[in-house]
Scaffold this active site. Structure first.
Site, mmCIF file in Angstrom:
data_model
loop_
_atom_site.group_PDB
_atom_site.id
_atom_site.type_symbol
_atom_site.label_atom_id
_atom_site.label_comp_id
_atom_site.label_asym_id
_atom_site.label_seq_id
_atom_site.Cartn_x
_atom_site.Cartn_y
_atom_site.Cartn_z
ATOM 1 N N ILE A 129 25.192 45.659 73.857
ATOM 2 C CA ILE A 129 25.243 45.561 75.315
ATOM 3 C C ILE A 129 26.267 44.523 75.791
ATOM 4 O O ILE A 129 26.743 44.576 76.931
ATOM 5 C CB ILE A 129 23.827 45.236 75.849
ATOM 6 C CG1 ILE A 129 23.658 45.692 77.283
ATOM 7 C CG2 ILE A 129 23.498 43.762 75.706
ATOM 8 C CD1 ILE A 129 22.220 45.661 77.768
ATOM 9 N N ASN A 170 23.589 38.240 61.184
ATOM 10 C CA ASN A 170 23.055 36.889 61.388
ATOM 11 C C ASN A 170 21.605 36.783 60.915
ATOM 12 O O ASN A 170 20.842 37.743 60.992
ATOM 13 C CB ASN A 170 23.138 36.526 62.876
ATOM 14 C CG ASN A 170 24.573 36.367 63.339
ATOM 15 O OD1 ASN A 170 25.392 35.782 62.648
ATOM 16 N ND2 ASN A 170 24.891 36.905 64.515
ATOM 17 N N HIS A 173 19.797 43.542 61.958
ATOM 18 C CA HIS A 173 20.850 44.407 62.516
ATOM 19 C C HIS A 173 22.193 44.011 61.922
ATOM 20 O O HIS A 173 22.502 42.833 61.760
ATOM 21 C CB HIS A 173 20.899 44.338 64.044
ATOM 22 C CG HIS A 173 20.898 42.966 64.616
ATOM 23 N ND1 HIS A 173 19.769 42.193 64.681
ATOM 24 C CD2 HIS A 173 21.892 42.220 65.147
ATOM 25 C CE1 HIS A 173 20.061 41.022 65.232
ATOM 26 N NE2 HIS A 173 21.346 41.014 65.504
HETATM 27 P P1 AMP Z 1 22.367 38.413 66.853
HETATM 28 O O1 AMP Z 1 22.844 37.098 67.378
HETATM 29 O O2 AMP Z 1 23.033 38.810 65.583
HETATM 30 O O3 AMP Z 1 20.853 38.481 66.796
HETATM 31 O O4 AMP Z 1 22.874 39.481 67.909
HETATM 32 C C1 AMP Z 1 22.052 40.170 68.797
HETATM 33 C C2 AMP Z 1 22.922 41.147 69.529
HETATM 34 O O5 AMP Z 1 22.086 42.032 70.243
HETATM 35 C C3 AMP Z 1 23.885 40.513 70.541
HETATM 36 O O6 AMP Z 1 25.221 40.860 70.210
HETATM 37 C C4 AMP Z 1 23.434 41.119 71.865
HETATM 38 O O7 AMP Z 1 24.508 41.378 72.748
HETATM 39 C C5 AMP Z 1 22.743 42.390 71.426
HETATM 40 N N1 AMP Z 1 21.742 42.892 72.344
HETATM 41 C C6 AMP Z 1 20.726 42.223 72.940
HETATM 42 N N2 AMP Z 1 20.003 43.034 73.719
HETATM 43 C C7 AMP Z 1 20.545 44.270 73.605
HETATM 44 C C8 AMP Z 1 20.246 45.542 74.168
HETATM 45 N N3 AMP Z 1 19.209 45.729 75.007
HETATM 46 N N4 AMP Z 1 21.042 46.583 73.849
HETATM 47 C C9 AMP Z 1 22.088 46.430 73.014
HETATM 48 N N5 AMP Z 1 22.409 45.251 72.439
HETATM 49 C C10 AMP Z 1 21.666 44.188 72.739
#
Ligand code: AMP
Length: 122
Positions: free
Chosen positions: A31, A86, A97
């Site tokens: 997002i 991460n 993820h």
């Molecule tokens: P991390 O820091 O590796 O946990 O990254 C989490 C990622 O999830 C970030 O890049 C956010 O932009 C992404 N994110 C959070 N909420 C959503 C959502 N509803 N849809 C898509 N991506 C998301």
């Protein structure tokens, strides 16, 4: 898990821009992308991190990453990819993820995930 954001996305309870799915994984656009086509690949089975993910899930994630990279390469002028994952305090969302982040040498485009999703899935 009931209160997990990415479990809700995988179940369709929260909308996302899905670009790939199979029996084991779900892939959708980030997002808040670092570049156009920035994709997250998650296991359907709730798993916290790299230390706890099962070998079969990890293999499915990596196989999906290859497919996502091929798809993005077909649809966008990608010059390379950064793969990021991460854990612990560095991990904002507590569901494993894999980030697949396209690298572009020249593009100055900044289209939204909605626009990129329309382009990739048409
Ligand atoms: P991390 O820091 O590796 O946990 O990254 C989490 C990622 O999830 C970030 O890049 C956010 O932009 C992404 N994110 C959070 N909420 C959503 C959502 N509803 N849809 C898509 N991506 C998301």
């Amino acid at each position: 898990m009931n209160d997990c954001l990415f479990c809700k996305i995988e179940k369709g309870e929260i909308p996302s821009f899905k670009i790939y799915e199979d029996d084991f994984v779900f892939a959708f656009l980030d997002i808040d992308p670092k570049s156009e086509g920035h994709t997250l690949i998650i296991p359907k089975k709730h798993t916290l991190d790299l230390q706890s993910i099962e070998k079969d899930s990890l293999l499915a994630i990596l196989e999906a990453a290859k497919k996502v990279m091929n798809l993005l390469s077909q649809k966008l002028p990608v010059d390379g990819f950064t793969i990021m994952q991460n854990n612990g305090a560095a991990q904002e969302v507590k569901h494993f993820h894999l980030h697949v982040i396209p690298y572009y040498t020249n593009t100055k485009e900044k289209r939204t995930p909605e626009e990129i999703h329309a382009l990739i899935t048409k």
